[in-house]
Motif scaffolding. Structure first.
Motif, PDB file in Angstrom:
ATOM      1  N   VAL A 254      -3.382   6.456   4.490  1.00  0.00           N
ATOM      2  CA  VAL A 254      -1.870   5.876   3.583  1.00  0.00           C
ATOM      3  C   VAL A 254      -1.713   4.514   2.824  1.00  0.00           C
ATOM      4  CG1 VAL A 254      -0.628   3.019   4.705  1.00  0.00           C
ATOM      5  CG2 VAL A 254      -2.257   4.892   5.945  1.00  0.00           C
ATOM      6  N   LEU A 255      -0.130   5.345   1.890  1.00  0.00           N
ATOM      7  CA  LEU A 255      -0.102   5.318   0.224  1.00  0.00           C
ATOM      8  C   LEU A 255       0.104   3.613   1.156  1.00  0.00           C
ATOM      9  CD1 LEU A 255       0.821   8.145  -0.953  1.00  0.00           C
ATOM     10  CD2 LEU A 255      -2.188   7.108  -0.562  1.00  0.00           C
ATOM     11  N   GLU A 256       0.421   2.314   0.063  1.00  0.00           N
ATOM     12  CA  GLU A 256       0.825   1.248   0.712  1.00  0.00           C
ATOM     13  C   GLU A 256       2.403   0.540  -0.530  1.00  0.00           C
ATOM     14  OE1 GLU A 256       2.392  -1.478   0.517  1.00  0.00           O
ATOM     15  OE2 GLU A 256       1.170  -2.657   0.348  1.00  0.00           O
ATOM     16  N   ALA A 257       3.067   0.996  -0.416  1.00  0.00           N
ATOM     17  CA  ALA A 257       3.853   0.860  -1.536  1.00  0.00           C
ATOM     18  C   ALA A 257       5.121  -0.198  -1.634  1.00  0.00           C
ATOM     19  CB  ALA A 257       5.263   2.114  -2.319  1.00  0.00           C
ATOM     20  N   VAL A 258       4.632  -1.718  -1.072  1.00  0.00           N
ATOM     21  CA  VAL A 258       5.567  -2.712  -1.166  1.00  0.00           C
ATOM     22  C   VAL A 258       4.554  -3.757  -1.442  1.00  0.00           C
ATOM     23  CG1 VAL A 258       6.093  -3.865   0.803  1.00  0.00           C
ATOM     24  CG2 VAL A 258       6.238  -1.372   1.111  1.00  0.00           C
ATOM     25  N   GLY A 259       3.445  -4.127  -0.924  1.00  0.00           N
ATOM     26  CA  GLY A 259       2.809  -5.676  -1.447  1.00  0.00           C
ATOM     27  C   GLY A 259       2.399  -6.647  -0.311  1.00  0.00           C
ATOM     28  N   HIS A 260       3.201  -6.516   0.587  1.00  0.00           N
ATOM     29  CA  HIS A 260       4.008  -8.015   1.177  1.00  0.00           C
ATOM     30  C   HIS A 260       2.809  -7.667   2.363  1.00  0.00           C
ATOM     31  CE1 HIS A 260       7.667 -10.370  -0.615  1.00  0.00           C
ATOM     32  NE2 HIS A 260       7.293  -8.542  -0.792  1.00  0.00           N
ATOM     33  N   ARG A 261       2.087  -9.080   2.499  1.00  0.00           N
ATOM     34  CA  ARG A 261       1.440  -8.841   3.691  1.00  0.00           C
ATOM     35  C   ARG A 261       1.144  -8.329   4.905  1.00  0.00           C
ATOM     36  NH1 ARG A 261      -2.703 -11.741   5.957  1.00  0.00           N
ATOM     37  NH2 ARG A 261      -3.145 -10.844   8.007  1.00  0.00           N
ATOM     38  N   PRO A 262       3.439  -7.698   5.801  1.00  0.00           N
ATOM     39  CA  PRO A 262       2.815  -6.992   6.869  1.00  0.00           C
ATOM     40  C   PRO A 262       2.773  -5.320   6.053  1.00  0.00           C
ATOM     41  CG  PRO A 262       4.540  -8.917   6.397  1.00  0.00           C
ATOM     42  CD  PRO A 262       4.344  -8.899   5.341  1.00  0.00           C
TER      43      PRO A 262
END
Lengths: 345, 345
Positions: A240-248
């Motif tokens: 999973v590549l997480e490109a947002v940074g917010h907790r959700p």
């Protein structure tokens, strides 16, 4: 010269600032050809406390060298250069390991006496380690794509590299901003055959499909998790590549990663604590990795395909403003009418 | 038969239990030769709510096969076998990937109708996938070392493998319990040249030095962090193997890991949320990995050196009790007068 400063949440102004000058023999002065607004610039745009002196802005730019200090040997006046979003000496152990963001003598733009790239010109410290000269004219149509090597392409690539994406890994990308789209392009480059893009702005997810996304999931939360699991036989994806940074987005990542898999974060975390205990990460042997990309480390790797026109990462720029109108650029990125905004000094 | 049950915190009893019988054609019945008490057994020993029916205990054992179901082909009555701490089919995709703790048809001892190893005998589901036959007599002096392959040696090795320990990585091991000492032995096996063991029980850290620790740090908290940084030119180590599971051990890991490095956890986390934000993990590009070890995956790798006597992981057992006295084993491990306790049915 004119330069961009932020004075508080939502308060971006272009003001007169001193022309940059060579301070150290390792400096270069770069006239900015194009800068841009980053998704991470929106974090202070939402939350910066009132700052009477202003905060210099911008950490992505390409330009032409105007002048170099006496110790600079790898770039010279007239060279077109890419500046990555951290400056670094290129010689310390961290730089040699490819972790220029932890350079022993380097730093980030807009800190201390190093100003930012949303300006007419910039003093670049440690120019030999930092800048990459590229044989193009400043009028080249490749400029937007070259500018993505300052940050977003390298950042998406970093996410994929840290997660060891390869032809045997399925991938979920969380976020359809420029970094998410570059993560899709990077996963494709590294051979991933299933790339699920989570995002709900059709224009962006369409570009995501062009970059290699095989599936798009517009749902969020539990519904989004269920959709990704449906697409993966119930298991979730290896990466999973997480490109947002917010907790959700982190919670979403936990929900869609396959046992034994990797969550790689490149969205700057806007939270401190989060679940990493028995059920979330430990029992399923999930690895959590990522961080600020050493963009400098990836420029040579990614540049040839950009120069050859094999990839067109510059398509993430769907808007351009003159430097004087940079506040409009922030506003349109914030209200999501623009994906990513070029700034033309 | 006699078997160990826990009825609440601190309340361990040996009681009569039904003799295990073959329920599925893939089962085997194993007469236990030696079991042991695990550091992780101390977590319920501290916190288990009153449980009138009792909770079956023990997940590490070696023994002799007494009987097999009609489908079992790889072990037969009379074979001496090692049972890893999870049972697994050995054929599903997760097992083939070496993640037997996530086996699609497997599980853990002491759950559902699968009882535990601190007993005279155990029904072993999926015997072909789970058990490893070893050509030794049950009187062999190698028994304690073979028993470490049920859990603690494989767990220490898992920590090191997930962190990619190699001759170029410096290593800190947090915790001088049996898993911490096995993490030291594993880091040594994988070639690490600097192995700093954080622990303050001299008898244990002395064994840690024998297993390969180059430095011992008895201090904890900020003092302990400062000592490790002193030993590493200020940087911390590339790898931290966390073999405790309590929150202060995680904080210690954050404090001693080098930028770009890896924290690998094999102590079962006794916390849920912890810092993983900008300063702790993100900015320095730290990777967090680990989880329950697929001990089954490592038995074939680690067994030859045990059989050849090249390593002696069985030295972690400094005490032995008869099954009837297993409560004494829990007590001495809890008050730290014993490092790890063998149980002899």
């Amino acid at each position: 010269m004119r330069a961009t400063y932020m004075y508080g949440a939502g308060d971006v102004r272009v003001v007169d600032a001193p022309d940059p000058i060579i301070k150290e023999p390792t400096d270069a002065i770069v006239r900015v050809v194009r800068a841009c607004v980053c998704g991470s610039d929106l974090h202070p745009y939402h939350s910066l406390a009132a700052t009477p002196d202003g905060k210099s802005m911008g950490h992505e730019f390409v330009g032409v060298v105007e002048e170099t200090g006496s110790d600079v040997t790898t770039v010279k006046a007239g060279d077109f250069v890419i500046a990555p979003f951290a400056w670094s000496d290129g010689t310390c152990d961290f730089c040699r390991e490819g972790l220029q963001t932890s350079c022993r003598h380097g730093g980030f733009w807009n800190a201390g006496d190093v100003a930012g790239g949303q300006a007419e010109a910039v003093r670049v410290p440690l120019a030999d380690g930092t800048l990459v000269a590229v044989p193009v004219e400043e009028t080249s149509p490749l400029i937007p794509s070259l500018l993505t090597l300052s940050d977003v392409y390298g950042t998406g690539y970093h996410a994929a590299i840290k997660a060891n994406v390869n032809p045997r890994t399925s991938v979920t990308v969380i976020g359809d901003g420029a970094v998410g789209l570059m993560a899709v392009l990077s996963a494709k480059r590294l051979g991933a055959e299933q790339i699920i893009l989570m995002g709900r702005h059709t224009a962006r997810t369409d570009l995501g499909r062009e970059y290699g996304a095989t599936d798009v999931v517009a749902e969020r939360g539990d519904e989004g998790i269920a959709r990704v699991r449906d697409l993966t036989g119930g298991d979730g994806t290896h990466v999973v590549l997480e490109a947002v940074g917010h907790r959700p987005a982190y919670d979403q990542a936990i929900g869609v990663v396959r046992a034994g898999g990797v969550i790689s974060r490149v969205g700057v975390p806007q939270y401190t604590d989060a679940p990493i205990g028995f059920a979330s990460l430990f029992l399923p042997n999930i690895t959590l990795t990522g961080g600020p990309a050493p963009a400098r480390a990836y420029i040579e790797t990614l540049l040839p395909d950009v120069l050859a026109g094999n990839v067109d990462p510059g398509k993430v720029f769907d808007s351009e403003v003159a430097l004087a109108d940079v506040a409009d650029g922030y506003r349109t990125m914030d209200d999501r009418t623009a994906l990513k905004v070029l700034v033309r000094p």
